[in-house]
Design a protein around this motif. Structure first.
Motif, PDB file in Angstrom:
ATOM      1  N   GLY A 243      -4.886  11.931  -4.059  1.00  0.00           N
ATOM      2  CA  GLY A 243      -4.530  12.160  -2.664  1.00  0.00           C
ATOM      3  C   GLY A 243      -5.046  11.137  -1.679  1.00  0.00           C
ATOM      4  O   GLY A 243      -4.798  11.257  -0.472  1.00  0.00           O
ATOM      5  N   ASP A 244      -5.749  10.122  -2.154  1.00  0.00           N
ATOM      6  CA  ASP A 244      -6.240   9.091  -1.237  1.00  0.00           C
ATOM      7  C   ASP A 244      -5.073   8.249  -0.741  1.00  0.00           C
ATOM      8  O   ASP A 244      -4.272   7.748  -1.544  1.00  0.00           O
ATOM      9  CB  ASP A 244      -7.261   8.198  -1.943  1.00  0.00           C
ATOM     10  N   PRO A 245      -4.954   8.066   0.570  1.00  0.00           N
ATOM     11  CA  PRO A 245      -3.802   7.327   1.110  1.00  0.00           C
ATOM     12  C   PRO A 245      -3.844   5.855   0.730  1.00  0.00           C
ATOM     13  O   PRO A 245      -4.901   5.222   0.716  1.00  0.00           O
ATOM     14  CB  PRO A 245      -3.928   7.527   2.622  1.00  0.00           C
ATOM     15  N   VAL A 246      -2.691   5.310   0.407  1.00  0.00           N
ATOM     16  CA  VAL A 246      -2.542   3.891   0.080  1.00  0.00           C
ATOM     17  C   VAL A 246      -1.693   3.184   1.130  1.00  0.00           C
ATOM     18  O   VAL A 246      -2.026   2.099   1.592  1.00  0.00           O
ATOM     19  CB  VAL A 246      -1.910   3.712  -1.317  1.00  0.00           C
ATOM     20  N   TRP A 247      -0.598   3.830   1.522  1.00  0.00           N
ATOM     21  CA  TRP A 247       0.331   3.211   2.472  1.00  0.00           C
ATOM     22  C   TRP A 247       1.187   4.310   3.089  1.00  0.00           C
ATOM     23  O   TRP A 247       1.454   5.336   2.457  1.00  0.00           O
ATOM     24  CB  TRP A 247       1.215   2.202   1.742  1.00  0.00           C
ATOM     25  N   GLU A 248       1.599   4.079   4.330  1.00  0.00           N
ATOM     26  CA  GLU A 248       2.462   5.053   5.008  1.00  0.00           C
ATOM     27  C   GLU A 248       3.422   4.319   5.933  1.00  0.00           C
ATOM     28  O   GLU A 248       3.053   3.357   6.618  1.00  0.00           O
ATOM     29  CB  GLU A 248       1.627   6.059   5.802  1.00  0.00           C
ATOM     30  N   TYR A 249       4.668   4.765   5.925  1.00  0.00           N
ATOM     31  CA  TYR A 249       5.693   4.173   6.771  1.00  0.00           C
ATOM     32  C   TYR A 249       5.451   4.575   8.223  1.00  0.00           C
ATOM     33  O   TYR A 249       5.117   5.731   8.514  1.00  0.00           O
ATOM     34  CB  TYR A 249       7.073   4.653   6.321  1.00  0.00           C
TER      35      TYR A 249
END
Length: 718
Positions: free
Chosen positions: A538-544
């Motif tokens: 669940g660790d964020p990597v990338w988000e639009y």
């Protein structure tokens, strides 16, 4: 004058000097050899102290040779270990092809996976104790005692091999196996074994025993494209690794040695036989008693049956996997297991596949066409559906992405838009439809007739060829090409005389992105299919970023003009088959020379879609035009897609959408879709309401049919 007699008297004196030099040389050489002899005598006297005879000499010779060969061996081992040092210096475990990506649709439901099947999210202390013991009992019983190389186990394995014994334990320690999995190939060479040994020692130096064991459980290949016991447990038994029983744990532990041989879906009997040996190892090592493994022997593990998920949007997933790898590389994300939230709408995907395949199936033989592709986005560029061909099982070639074909007249919007931007024209302005030539090239209209003075809108709707060629002469073809690339066409193509008629290389995806500029008020709208990427934990990597500023490509006035003209294509032009009652539909047809490619690209206030029909081998079709099958498939999809949703208006088009809801888009003919009354079950109604809450869709006059009083009808006007 010098006395000659006096000169003769000097010569004996010179001869005496030469004799002195000769005497000095002789005496010096004598003294040197005497000194050398005395030095050698002293050396002999000194070395005599180390002179060994008898048994002592034998021992000295053995030690001397041992040191000599040991030094040679050390140099050789160091030389062979240089590749290991190089690998360690790189400090990288994974390669791009080792990524494992789980894909979710726009609502968060899993729709498929790509890459390897891998999962490293389960901690070692959460794994079953008997799985750990079964692995150690079979692979490396002295794991917690050795320094990375199990010398005792290696000697025992060598002895067993020499005796021809088919032992269930190998010579490599668990750490050595991990080193091979992380860094090396599976080739069996002496050099690789040396490198493996060095890497094993390095791993033991830098990681704890538990960390090494966790890496081993996560990285070991388990057959069937699975890496790690967590992925294998889900794949073979449909369970979390925490929930497997002893028999299943024994089967998993038995696969480490030869996963392709002992995988249960390959040879269940061999897998169960191997698992039984693992249970025997558990008893022999003292981890469990015979009574504790009896139940597992009587009830061996049974894998679940797995069939390919034919409902997955496979063409889209192939493309999205490449996009995911690009994002991973750009962000420098660590690890190889990721979860990706996509923009795909599985309902619209099903509609798109049905629209394309049904048209090819029903009319493809008549027109001698065998393939088609479609890409659908919303007006902001989010990909909702992608169809790369008629059958993914037969051909994985994605015609929506990889294939670039000529767009024909569907390229003309770029020409007219540039003319509006540069020349200040408007749709009602007239132009002469007459023969026109550029050098020795003289294009002709379809039907080989000319209409004289005609409005730009009428010329566009009728797809007249001479008019856009005339406009391209006035604006310049380079500016048209530049505009098409700014709008979304990414493939390079030569700027030729026939550019205005669509002699360029384009993809279905890029045509969709380009037409989305018209649907999005002139703003650049590149298609995208990924909105969020995280690790499995669940660790964020990338988000639009949906709020990122967008470049304005066309003025609002030009967009309004172009939308009016593309609306005329549907109402009175070549795209009349795209008409849907109650929905403002716009677009442009396209047909290439010899009828090799046929297109329809268009949009509504809700969706943008481009459709291509043709043959993979560029074989001409039987007079297939963009106004026939491509338009029919486009209309069929849009009719499905616009049921039970709010119909949005289109900028610049004087059209008031009718808000109606039908029961089942797949069961209602397109021409009757807007007239059928709702007839929904309570479950379907609740699903629509849930979608309305999540998508901010207004649903009106929803009246479910039910005899159950416990399922109240939803309120109108949500």
């Amino acid at each position: 004058m010098q006395d000659p007699f006096y000169s003769k008297q000097k010569r004996p004196k010179r001869a005496g000097g030469m004799l002195a030099a000769d005497a000095w040389l002789d005496s010096s050489l004598y003294e040197f050899w005497q000194a050398l002899g005395r030095g050698y005598t002293r050396y002999q006297d000194f070395m005599s102290r180390f002179h060994v005879t008898g048994f002592k000499r034998f021992i000295v010779e053995i030690l001397s040779d041992a040191f000599t060969f040991g030094a040679i061996g050390a140099v050789l081992m160091t030389a062979l270990a240089m590749p290991a040092f190089s690998i360690i210096d790189r400090g990288a475990f994974n390669k791009a092809e080792d990524y494992s990506v789980v894909f979710l649709d726009r609502f968060g439901t899993e729709i498929g996976r790509r890459g390897i099947r891998s999962d490293d999210s389960v901690a070692l202390d959460q794994m079953p104790d008997y799985l750990i013991k079964a692995t150690l009992a079979t692979e490396d019983r002295r794991f917690y005692d050795h320094f990375g190389i199990d010398i005792v186990g290696t000697l025992r394995a060598l002895a067993s091999n020499a005796q021809g014994d088919n032992s269930t334990q190998g010579g490599s320690s668990l750490t050595q196996q991990l080193a091979k999995n992380l860094f090396l190939s599976s080739e069996r060479t002496f050099e690789r074994k040396i490198i493996e040994a060095y890497l094993a020692i390095w791993l033991e130096w830098h990681y704890s025993k538990d960390e090494i064991l966790k890496l081993y459980f996560d990285r070991a290949y388990m057959g069937g494209g699975n890496f790690g016991v967590t992925a294998a447990a889900e794949y073979y038994f449909g369970k979390r690794v925490q929930d497997i029983n002893l028999a299943e744990a024994a089967m998993l532990a038995g696969m480490f040695k030869a996963p392709t041989r002992y995988a249960p879906h390959v040879d269940l009997a061999a897998a169960r036989g191997r698992a039984n040996l693992v249970l025997s190892n558990l008893v022999a090592s003292g981890f469990l008693t015979e009574g504790q493994v009896t139940a597992a022997r009587r009830h061996p593990a049974s894998p679940i049956e797995r069939t390919a998920d034919v409902n997955s949007p496979n063409y889209f997933l192939d493309w999205a996997f490449d996009e995911a790898k690009r994002i991973i590389d750009e962000t420098g994300a660590q690890g190889n297991n990721f979860t990706v939230r996509t923009t795909i709408d599985t309902t619209l995907q099903r509609y798109a596949e049905e629209a394309v395949t049904s048209v090819v199936r029903e009319q493809g033989e008549q027109y001698k066409v065998s393939q088609a592709a479609m890409v659908v986005t919303d007006t902001q560029g989010a990909i909702r559906a992608m169809v790369g061909g008629t059958d993914y099982g037969k051909s994985q070639f994605n015609r929506a992405i990889v294939s670039t074909r000529q767009p024909g007249s569907s390229f003309k919007p770029f020409v007219y838009a540039e003319a509006f931007e540069q020349l200040g024209l408007k749709p009602s302005d007239t132009i002469s439809d007459r023969p026109v030539c550029i050098g020795d090239w003289c294009p002709q209209n379809y039907g080989r007739n000319y209409k004289g003075q005609i409005s730009l809108q009428s010329a566009f709707a009728a797809s007249i060829n001479t008019v856009p060629v005339t406009l391209s002469i006035k604006t310049g073809r380079d500016t048209i090409a530049a505009l098409s690339h700014r709008m979304g066409l990414r493939a390079d193509y030569p700027v030729t005389r026939s550019l205005a008629l669509g002699v360029a290389s384009v993809s279905v995806l890029d045509m969709t992105s380009s037409y989305a500029v018209f649907a999005n008020d002139g703003l650049k709208t590149p298609a995208f299919g990924i909105t969020r990427m995280t690790t499995l934990t669940g660790d964020p990597v990338w988000e639009y970023d949906p709020d990122a500023p967008r470049e304005r490509i066309l003025s609002e006035q030009t967009v309004a003009y172009m939308n009016q003209m593309m609306r005329a294509v549907v109402t009175s032009g070549t795209g009349s088959r795209a008409k849907i009652e109650g929905v403002p539909t716009l677009g442009k047809t396209g047909t290439t020379t010899s009828y090799r490619d046929a297109w329809f690209c268009g949009f509504t206030g809700n969706y943008v879609a481009a459709v291509w029909f043709g043959n993979d081998d560029y074989r001409p079709t039987n007079n297939l035009t963009g106004g026939t099958l491509p338009t029919v498939a486009w209309q069929k999809f849009m009719a499905y897609a616009h049921t039970n949703i709010e119909i949005k208006p289109v900028f610049g088009v004087d059209f008031v959408p009718e808000q109606t809801i039908v029961a089942d888009a797949a069961a209602v003919p397109a021409e009757d879709a807007a007239e059928r009354p709702p007839n929904l079950t309570p479950a379907a109604a609740r699903k629509l309401l849930d979608l309305a809450d999540r998508l901010d869709i207004a649903i009106k006059d929803l009246a479910p049919v039910s005899d159950q009083a416990s399922a109240p009808a939803p309120s109108a006007g949500l």
